[in-house]
Design an enzyme around this catalytic site. Structure first.
Site, mmCIF file in Angstrom:
data_model
loop_
_atom_site.group_PDB
_atom_site.id
_atom_site.type_symbol
_atom_site.label_atom_id
_atom_site.label_comp_id
_atom_site.label_asym_id
_atom_site.label_seq_id
_atom_site.Cartn_x
_atom_site.Cartn_y
_atom_site.Cartn_z
ATOM 1 N N ALA A 125 -0.976 4.361 -6.998
ATOM 2 C CA ALA A 125 -1.321 4.613 -5.598
ATOM 3 C C ALA A 125 -1.640 3.301 -4.893
ATOM 4 O O ALA A 125 -1.781 2.253 -5.527
ATOM 5 C CB ALA A 125 -2.512 5.564 -5.533
ATOM 6 N N CYS A 126 -1.764 3.382 -3.592
ATOM 7 C CA CYS A 126 -2.110 2.241 -2.740
ATOM 8 C C CYS A 126 -3.350 1.528 -3.291
ATOM 9 O O CYS A 126 -4.306 2.214 -3.623
ATOM 10 C CB CYS A 126 -2.383 2.763 -1.330
ATOM 11 S SG CYS A 126 -2.817 1.517 -0.146
ATOM 12 N N PRO A 127 -3.381 0.217 -3.411
ATOM 13 C CA PRO A 127 -2.369 -0.771 -3.000
ATOM 14 C C PRO A 127 -1.445 -1.182 -4.140
ATOM 15 O O PRO A 127 -0.843 -2.242 -4.066
ATOM 16 C CB PRO A 127 -3.234 -1.960 -2.578
ATOM 17 C CG PRO A 127 -4.380 -1.930 -3.566
ATOM 18 C CD PRO A 127 -4.598 -0.472 -3.921
#
Lengths: 84, 185
Positions: free
Chosen positions: A21-23
């Site tokens: 997931a982000c980042p």
């Protein structure tokens, strides 16, 4: 570029950031860009569709040429050309 | 004065002003003041910091008040010489990233465990992993010495982070002044 054109590109470096997931995908792209030759195409694979706009903005800001994205089965391939 | 001399003086004046502007122009840097010691705020802070690092921005994080407790290393809690108040703070404040509360829905620690489970399921990085990335990308952490003094937190009990320094507000105002983006959490 059309999906067919994107899929026909010769890829200089693939970054498989699926499942992170982000980042994660952005950091993985940043880490791997050194391994892509100048003028080569980098393909970032991500299962998070937020990565598309992230890579679009990031690649342009870093002086590269954004090429487009293709939706695959459960993930996206995002392409840009390393300019410098 | 001849026209030529006037022009020459004008150019000199302009050059001086350009130089001053250049000296004071904000650089492509991110400066963050982190006050919260809540898990969610810290995760968000490190995600933003890492995003900026991906853009080749220099990142400075200033940890103050409750945030400083997040930098304590649980493995370094023995043989610390603290006064009574320092001991009390030491016991009441979280010891490191594993013990941080959530700002909302903490539910006596249940929310904390739940969010960690959900994050893992979605492939989101833990705070510890984010801090490891931060170290790799050269993100600097500056710890407020006054907060440490107030809460009796010792340097010997802080985590091993490669880019850590101990500063006062004076250093940080200077860093903020040169940064194009400033955040406060």
């Amino acid at each position: 570029m059309t999906t067919e054109e994107l899929q026909a590109l010769e890829i200089g470096k693939v970054v498989d950031a699926r499942g992170t997931a982000c980042p994660g995908p952005l950091l993985d792209a940043k880490r791997a860009i050194g391994e892509c030759p100048v003028g080569g195409v980098m393909e970032v694979q991500s299962s998070d569709d937020g990565t598309i706009i992230d890579i679009q903005r990031w690649s342009r800001k870093m002086g590269h040429e954004y090429l487009g994205d293709v939706e695959n089965d459960g993930f996206w391939s995002i392409y840009f050309r390393k300019v410098k | 004065m001849s026209d030529e001399a006037t022009n020459e003086k004008m150019i000199q004046d302009l050059m001086k002003r350009v130089e001053t502007l250049e000296e004071n122009a904000p650089e492509d840097k991110l400066a963050m003041g982190i006050m919260s010691g809540d898990l969610d705020y810290l995760i968000a802070s490190f995600i933003v910091a890492l995003g900026a690092a991906a853009y080749d921005m220099e990142v400075d994080m200033f940890f103050t008040f409750w945030a400083t407790a997040a930098l304590r290393d649980p493995k370094k809690q023995k043989n610390l010489k603290k006064d009574a108040l320092g001991n009390m703070f030491g016991m009441m404040l979280p010891t490191g990233t594993g013990k941080l509360p959530l700002s909302k829905m903490h539910m006596m620690g249940m929310g904390d465990a739940m969010i960690k489970g959900v994050m893992k399921k979605h492939g989101a990085k833990s705070l510890e992993e984010l801090m490891k990335d931060a170290a790799e990308f050269g993100i600097r952490i500056h710890v407020c010495t006054m907060s440490m003094d107030l809460m009796g937190i010792k340097r010997e009990e802080m985590i091993d982070y490669p880019h850590m320094s101990y500063v006062g507000v004076g250093a940080f105002v200077d860093i903020f002044g040169k940064a194009k983006q400033c955040w406060f959490m």
